[in-house]
Design a protein around this motif. Structure first.
Motif, mmCIF file in Angstrom:
data_model
loop_
_atom_site.group_PDB
_atom_site.id
_atom_site.type_symbol
_atom_site.label_atom_id
_atom_site.label_comp_id
_atom_site.label_asym_id
_atom_site.label_seq_id
_atom_site.Cartn_x
_atom_site.Cartn_y
_atom_site.Cartn_z
ATOM 1 N N GLN A 75 0.829 -1.206 0.000
ATOM 2 C CA GLN A 75 0.000 0.000 0.000
ATOM 3 C C GLN A 75 0.863 1.256 0.000
ATOM 4 N N GLN A 76 1.882 1.274 0.852
ATOM 5 C CA GLN A 76 2.768 2.433 0.939
ATOM 6 C C GLN A 76 3.522 2.666 -0.371
ATOM 7 N N VAL A 79 1.091 4.342 -2.813
ATOM 8 C CA VAL A 79 0.929 5.755 -2.463
ATOM 9 C C VAL A 79 2.151 6.559 -2.906
ATOM 10 N N GLU A 80 3.322 5.989 -2.704
ATOM 11 C CA GLU A 80 4.552 6.680 -3.115
ATOM 12 C C GLU A 80 4.609 6.849 -4.632
ATOM 13 N N ARG A 83 2.391 9.732 -5.511
ATOM 14 C CA ARG A 83 3.022 10.996 -5.110
ATOM 15 C C ARG A 83 4.094 11.404 -6.112
ATOM 16 N N GLU A 116 -7.613 3.831 1.768
ATOM 17 C CA GLU A 116 -6.522 4.767 2.070
ATOM 18 C C GLU A 116 -5.817 5.199 0.791
ATOM 19 N N ILE A 117 -5.638 4.262 -0.139
ATOM 20 C CA ILE A 117 -5.024 4.597 -1.428
ATOM 21 C C ILE A 117 -5.892 5.614 -2.165
ATOM 22 N N LYS A 120 -5.599 9.077 -0.656
ATOM 23 C CA LYS A 120 -4.343 9.696 -1.083
ATOM 24 C C LYS A 120 -4.404 10.097 -2.551
ATOM 25 N N HIS A 122 -6.870 11.225 -4.116
ATOM 26 C CA HIS A 122 -7.566 12.505 -4.190
ATOM 27 C C HIS A 122 -6.599 13.664 -3.942
ATOM 28 N N GLU A 123 -5.663 13.472 -3.039
ATOM 29 C CA GLU A 123 -4.661 14.508 -2.759
ATOM 30 C C GLU A 123 -3.736 14.714 -3.956
ATOM 31 N N TYR A 124 -3.476 13.647 -4.684
ATOM 32 C CA TYR A 124 -2.538 13.714 -5.805
ATOM 33 C C TYR A 124 -3.281 13.812 -7.133
#
Length: 334
Positions: A75-76, A79-80, A83, A116-117, A120, A122-124
């Motif tokens: 998952q991390q 997300v990376e 980003r 959670e992905i 995130k 949405h932020e990116y």
């Protein structure tokens, strides 16, 4: 050549072979179809494809996730990737697998990881997140997770596999969701899936036509089959369907010149770009789909530049050599 296909599918599911292959990095021809093992090299690949008018969907390869720690790490990583894509301002989104996020460990755990992905994403830049199809045994878990997410998020979609008897019903359930339509890459029994190329192709075309005529949501048509692509091109012309409603997709490393040609003709086009250390299972499934690509293995094995890899991975090279010889004999018999 069903025997050859079964052979490669079995290898893709072999945990020992997958773990051994990680020590080598993409080899045995896989470097032709896997963008790299890290994000930097993958972003370079995406930038080159973007320059040709091609978008990308990135798959952080991962097989045999059996612990919560491995799932959280996956998952991390995803997300990376999002980003880094956002910061690099490249045209790319992500494709994820729920087995990699722990659905076979605990469905609620996998749902929370996926949510959670999406938060995130949405932020990116509201990055699109595609939930990949997997084996039939995972289908219920995938659709249940999507059903929970699609009401909250508009940037999530999934994949419909045409070889499944129930593909039309599943597809119609998601009229308002972005979908990728594929033929199907896993081995499934005659109780759930069509078994012949003719049956699968026929159902695939039915799905594509029905989807383009009845849904306003975006549709990805993922195939390297020029006959189907030409059929779609004529179909959308005959029915006055806008190019904005769909795209063609292909796998990285396959029919690249044809991909450039389609993008150059003005069609939306996305390349499915896999990367990461866990390349072996993915590559074996690509060989199962098209065993003729066995020459990728042979070229890599006998490439002088790979001496160090061969020394490090002698066991798996030996296995691949036997694989090549055995599969070649099977070609002649079938």
């Amino acid at each position: 050549m069903p025997v050859v296909k079964d052979f490669f599918i079995a290898l893709s599911n072999n945990k020992f072979m997958n773990e051994s292959a990680k020590k080598m990095g993409p080899a045995l021809g896989a470097k032709k179809v896997v963008a790299g093992v890290d994000i930097d090299s993958t972003i370079d690949t995406v930038e080159r494809l973007n320059m040709r008018g091609i978008s990308c969907t990135l798959d952080n390869l991962g097989e045999f996730v059996t612990t919560r720690h491995e799932a959280l790490e996956a998952q991390q990583n995803i997300v990376e990737i999002m980003r880094r894509n956002y910061n690099a301002n490249i045209d790319a989104h992500v494709s994820i697998k729920l087995t990699q996020l722990g659905i076979n460990i605990d469905k609620e755990f996998a749902y929370k990881n996926t949510r959670e992905i999406l938060l995130k994403a949405h932020e990116y830049g509201n990055t699109f997140v595609n939930i990949d199809a997997e084996k039939y045994e995972d289908l219920v878990g995938i659709t249940e997770t999507l059903d929970r997410l699609k009401g909250e998020f508009k940037n999530v979609g999934t994949v419909i596999q045409a070889y499944l008897y129930d593909a039309m019903n599943i597809m119609n359930k998601y009229q308002d969701v972005r979908l990728r339509l594929v033929k199907g890459a896993y081995k499934e029994g005659p109780n759930v899936a069509f078994q012949t190329k003719e049956e699968i192709d026929s159902n695939y075309i039915k799905l594509i036509e029905h989807r383009l005529l009845t849904s306003n949501a975006f549709t990805s048509i993922a195939t390297h089959d020029h006959n189907i692509i030409n059929h779609v091109k004529q179909f959308v012309k005959d029915h006055h369907i806008s190019n904005d409603q769909f795209e063609f997709q292909m796998l990285y490393g396959f029919r690249t010149d044809y991909a450039y040609e389609l993008a150059g003709e003005g069609y939306n086009f996305t390349m499915y770009v896999p990367f990461g250390e866990d390349w072996f299972g993915y590559f074996m499934r690509r060989l199962a789909e098209r065993p003729q690509n066995l020459n990728l293995i042979l070229l890599d094995i006998f490439n002088k530049k790979n001496k160090e890899k061969i020394a490090v991975g002698a066991g798996i090279i030996g296995a691949a050599s036997l694989l090549a010889i055995g599969a070649s004999k099977l070609f002649k018999k079938n």
